[in-house]
Motif scaffolding. Structure first.
Motif, PDB file in Angstrom:
ATOM      1  N   SER A 167      22.205  19.266  21.659  1.00 22.47           N
ATOM      2  CA  SER A 167      20.933  19.427  20.968  1.00 22.47           C
ATOM      3  C   SER A 167      20.447  18.092  20.409  1.00 22.47           C
ATOM      4  N   ARG A 168      21.357  17.348  19.808  1.00 23.05           N
ATOM      5  CA  ARG A 168      20.990  16.043  19.246  1.00 23.05           C
ATOM      6  C   ARG A 168      20.514  15.080  20.336  1.00 23.05           C
ATOM      7  N   ALA A 169      21.152  15.154  21.490  1.00 24.49           N
ATOM      8  CA  ALA A 169      20.804  14.244  22.578  1.00 24.49           C
ATOM      9  C   ALA A 169      19.470  14.588  23.217  1.00 24.49           C
ATOM     10  N   ALA A 170      19.131  15.869  23.268  1.00 23.97           N
ATOM     11  CA  ALA A 170      17.967  16.295  24.030  1.00 23.97           C
ATOM     12  C   ALA A 170      16.729  16.570  23.194  1.00 23.97           C
ATOM     13  N   LEU A 229      25.294  25.954  31.356  1.00 22.60           N
ATOM     14  CA  LEU A 229      26.440  26.613  30.759  1.00 22.60           C
ATOM     15  C   LEU A 229      27.654  26.433  31.664  1.00 22.60           C
ATOM     16  N   LEU A 230      28.702  25.903  31.106  1.00 19.98           N
ATOM     17  CA  LEU A 230      29.921  25.671  31.878  1.00 19.98           C
ATOM     18  C   LEU A 230      30.991  26.656  31.434  1.00 19.98           C
ATOM     19  N   ALA A 231      31.520  27.433  32.380  1.00 18.45           N
ATOM     20  CA  ALA A 231      32.601  28.355  32.049  1.00 18.45           C
ATOM     21  C   ALA A 231      33.918  27.583  32.062  1.00 18.45           C
ATOM     22  N   LEU A 232      34.557  27.478  30.912  1.00 14.18           N
ATOM     23  CA  LEU A 232      35.803  26.733  30.796  1.00 14.18           C
ATOM     24  C   LEU A 232      36.988  27.680  30.805  1.00 14.18           C
ATOM     25  N   ILE A 233      38.173  27.138  30.963  1.00 12.94           N
ATOM     26  CA  ILE A 233      39.385  27.935  31.085  1.00 12.94           C
ATOM     27  C   ILE A 233      39.555  28.870  29.902  1.00 12.94           C
ATOM     28  N   ALA A 234      39.277  28.382  28.706  1.00 16.46           N
ATOM     29  CA  ALA A 234      39.473  29.187  27.493  1.00 16.46           C
ATOM     30  C   ALA A 234      38.272  30.051  27.174  1.00 16.46           C
ATOM     31  N   GLY A 235      37.265  30.023  28.059  1.00 11.19           N
ATOM     32  CA  GLY A 235      36.085  30.828  27.822  1.00 11.19           C
ATOM     33  C   GLY A 235      35.065  30.137  26.945  1.00 11.19           C
ATOM     34  N   VAL A 236      35.309  28.860  26.590  1.00  9.95           N
ATOM     35  CA  VAL A 236      34.374  28.103  25.775  1.00  9.95           C
ATOM     36  C   VAL A 236      33.345  27.469  26.690  1.00  9.95           C
ATOM     37  N   LEU A 237      32.087  27.521  26.306  1.00 12.32           N
ATOM     38  CA  LEU A 237      31.022  26.982  27.133  1.00 12.32           C
ATOM     39  C   LEU A 237      30.433  25.742  26.486  1.00 12.32           C
ATOM     40  N   ALA A 238      29.999  24.815  27.327  1.00  8.13           N
ATOM     41  CA  ALA A 238      29.387  23.590  26.817  1.00  8.13           C
ATOM     42  C   ALA A 238      28.017  23.414  27.417  1.00  8.13           C
ATOM     43  N   ALA A 239      27.106  22.783  26.690  1.00  5.66           N
ATOM     44  CA  ALA A 239      25.763  22.505  27.192  1.00  5.66           C
ATOM     45  C   ALA A 239      25.691  21.077  27.663  1.00  5.66           C
ATOM     46  N   VAL A 240      25.101  20.875  28.817  1.00  7.73           N
ATOM     47  CA  VAL A 240      24.929  19.538  29.376  1.00  7.73           C
ATOM     48  C   VAL A 240      23.440  19.275  29.481  1.00  7.73           C
ATOM     49  N   PRO A 241      22.827  18.533  28.547  1.00  6.92           N
ATOM     50  CA  PRO A 241      21.389  18.345  28.547  1.00  6.92           C
ATOM     51  C   PRO A 241      20.948  17.217  29.451  1.00  6.92           C
ATOM     52  N   SER A 242      19.650  17.217  29.738  1.00  3.01           N
ATOM     53  CA  SER A 242      19.061  16.107  30.478  1.00  3.01           C
ATOM     54  C   SER A 242      17.712  15.808  29.883  1.00  3.01           C
ATOM     55  N   ALA A 243      17.421  14.528  29.602  1.00  4.12           N
ATOM     56  CA  ALA A 243      16.124  14.162  29.049  1.00  4.12           C
ATOM     57  C   ALA A 243      15.532  13.048  29.879  1.00  4.12           C
ATOM     58  N   ALA A 244      14.230  12.953  29.890  1.00  2.08           N
ATOM     59  CA  ALA A 244      13.577  11.923  30.681  1.00  2.08           C
ATOM     60  C   ALA A 244      12.955  10.875  29.775  1.00  2.08           C
ATOM     61  N   GLN A 245      13.141   9.619  30.119  1.00  2.26           N
ATOM     62  CA  GLN A 245      12.566   8.494  29.410  1.00  2.26           C
ATOM     63  C   GLN A 245      11.987   7.535  30.444  1.00  2.26           C
ATOM     64  N   ASP A 246      11.370   6.434  29.970  1.00  2.00           N
ATOM     65  CA  ASP A 246      10.757   5.474  30.874  1.00  2.00           C
ATOM     66  C   ASP A 246      11.774   4.547  31.527  1.00  2.00           C
ATOM     67  N   ASP A 254      28.079   9.451  26.337  1.00  2.00           N
ATOM     68  CA  ASP A 254      29.248  10.304  26.153  1.00  2.00           C
ATOM     69  C   ASP A 254      29.123  11.147  24.890  1.00  2.00           C
ATOM     70  N   PHE A 255      29.629  12.381  24.968  1.00  2.00           N
ATOM     71  CA  PHE A 255      29.767  13.232  23.793  1.00  2.00           C
ATOM     72  C   PHE A 255      31.247  13.238  23.423  1.00  2.00           C
ATOM     73  N   ASP A 256      31.615  12.558  22.373  1.00  2.00           N
ATOM     74  CA  ASP A 256      33.014  12.493  21.960  1.00  2.00           C
ATOM     75  C   ASP A 256      33.330  13.646  21.022  1.00  2.00           C
ATOM     76  N   LEU A 290      27.155  14.985  29.467  1.00  2.00           N
ATOM     77  CA  LEU A 290      26.414  13.803  29.892  1.00  2.00           C
ATOM     78  C   LEU A 290      24.936  14.007  29.635  1.00  2.00           C
ATOM     79  N   ARG A 291      24.274  12.956  29.205  1.00  2.00           N
ATOM     80  CA  ARG A 291      22.812  12.970  29.130  1.00  2.00           C
ATOM     81  C   ARG A 291      22.283  11.960  30.120  1.00  2.00           C
ATOM     82  N   ARG A 292      21.424  12.374  31.001  1.00  2.00           N
ATOM     83  CA  ARG A 292      20.801  11.461  31.953  1.00  2.00           C
ATOM     84  C   ARG A 292      19.377  11.175  31.509  1.00  2.00           C
ATOM     85  N   ILE A 293      19.002   9.917  31.542  1.00  2.00           N
ATOM     86  CA  ILE A 293      17.655   9.508  31.194  1.00  2.00           C
ATOM     87  C   ILE A 293      17.002   8.965  32.451  1.00  2.00           C
ATOM     88  N   GLU A 294      15.993   9.627  32.967  1.00  2.00           N
ATOM     89  CA  GLU A 294      15.379   9.211  34.213  1.00  2.00           C
ATOM     90  C   GLU A 294      13.948   9.712  34.279  1.00  2.00           C
TER      91      GLU A 294
END
Length: 292
Positions: free
Chosen positions: A61-64, A18-35, A42-44, A4-8
């Protein structure tokens, strides 16, 4: 899996959790601020030749980030080396590389989009291979590696990178290892800490749960200006014995412990909590320790 990207708000903050997943794969959840007001994006994830962890990190990375001179690179197979990298992620996105895939066209495309000049590898060659380093170097990027013989020393290398810790008087202290029956608990507190570290610029120091290893002590010996250590997680994560050692042997103010009272158990496994503690400032004043 979705990120999820939150804009606030009015200012851009890059937050990578960093999210520890069952298979050991980690995902990044960015947050950016806008007006504008809050927006969810969503990241599909598309099944294909590139692993879920790698795809998610690139999408984050693209989102943030519109651009970045420096990009961080860590293995998607194990989150140990990436645990302490949050402090560097305010200005640099973290991309994952799958050991089985190596550097993909998706990686190079993202590096080109960002206009990156330097790639900083987090972890030793057992985590991110020499072949990966060579491929990035051959593509024209300056490559640096922050690594030690184990995860604690790698965290120390992150802390020492470009004098990251030099002017700070406080650090976060998080456990380096999980429990024997659940190794993923090692990631629970430091993973959630990544966002805060990126926003505050405070270094994360890793320790054993029940004792302060020599490698952890090296950080304090090298940085006598650090006088406050904020424990991240409950006593099952960072024990009172550790805090006592930090106080008595390294002169640390350890009065602040940050965690949700409903988020820890006797085994150190996280529980669902509806409340989140308010974090102290980067150089916190002594507060009452919150404990399970």
């Amino acid at each position: 899996m979705r990120g999820l990207r939150r804009i606030e708000g009015a200012r851009r903050h890059v937050i990578a959790t960093l999210l520890a997943l069952i298979a050991g794969v980690l995902a990044a959840v960015p947050s950016a601020a806008q007006d504008e007001g809050a927006t969810l994006v969503d990241f599909d994830i598309v099944e294909g030749d590139v692993s879920v962890g790698v795809q998610t990190s690139i999408m984050a990375s693209r989102a943030a980030f519109d651009a970045a001179d420096t990009v961080l690179l860590a293995t998607s197979a194990d989150g140990a080396d990436a645990l302490a990298s949050g402090v560097l992620q305010d200005e640099s996105p973290l991309l994952y590389v799958d050991p089985a895939e190596g550097v993909t066209a998706d990686h190079t495309a993202e590096l080109e989009r960002l206009g990156a000049e330097t790639v900083v590898i987090i972890g030793g060659e057992a985590a991110v291979s020499a072949d990966v380093e060579a491929a990035i170097s051959d593509a024209g990027y300056t490559v640096e590696r922050l690594a030690g013989p184990a995860r604690i020393e790698t965290a120390n290398a992150v802390a020492a990178y470009e004098d990251t810790l030099e002017a700070d008087t406080a650090v976060h202290v998080s456990r380096a290892f999980g429990t024997e029956d659940n190794p993923d608990t090692a990631f629970a507190d430091a993973a959630g800490l990544g966002a805060w570290a990126a926003d505050s610029g405070v270094v994360t120091v890793l320790t054993q749960t029940d004792a302060v290893p020599a490698a952890t002590g090296d950080v304090y010996e090298a940085n006598p200006q650090v006088t406050t250590s904020v424990a991240i997680g409950g006593e099952a994560a960072v024990s009172d014995d550790v805090l006592s050692t930090l106080s008595e042997e390294y002169g640390q103010d350890t009065a602040t412990r940050v965690f949700s009272e409903a988020s820890c158990s006797s085994t150190g496994s996280p529980r669902t909590s509806s409340s989140t503690p308010t974090p102290p400032p980067a150089s916190p004043a002594p507060t009452t320790t919150r404990c399970c």
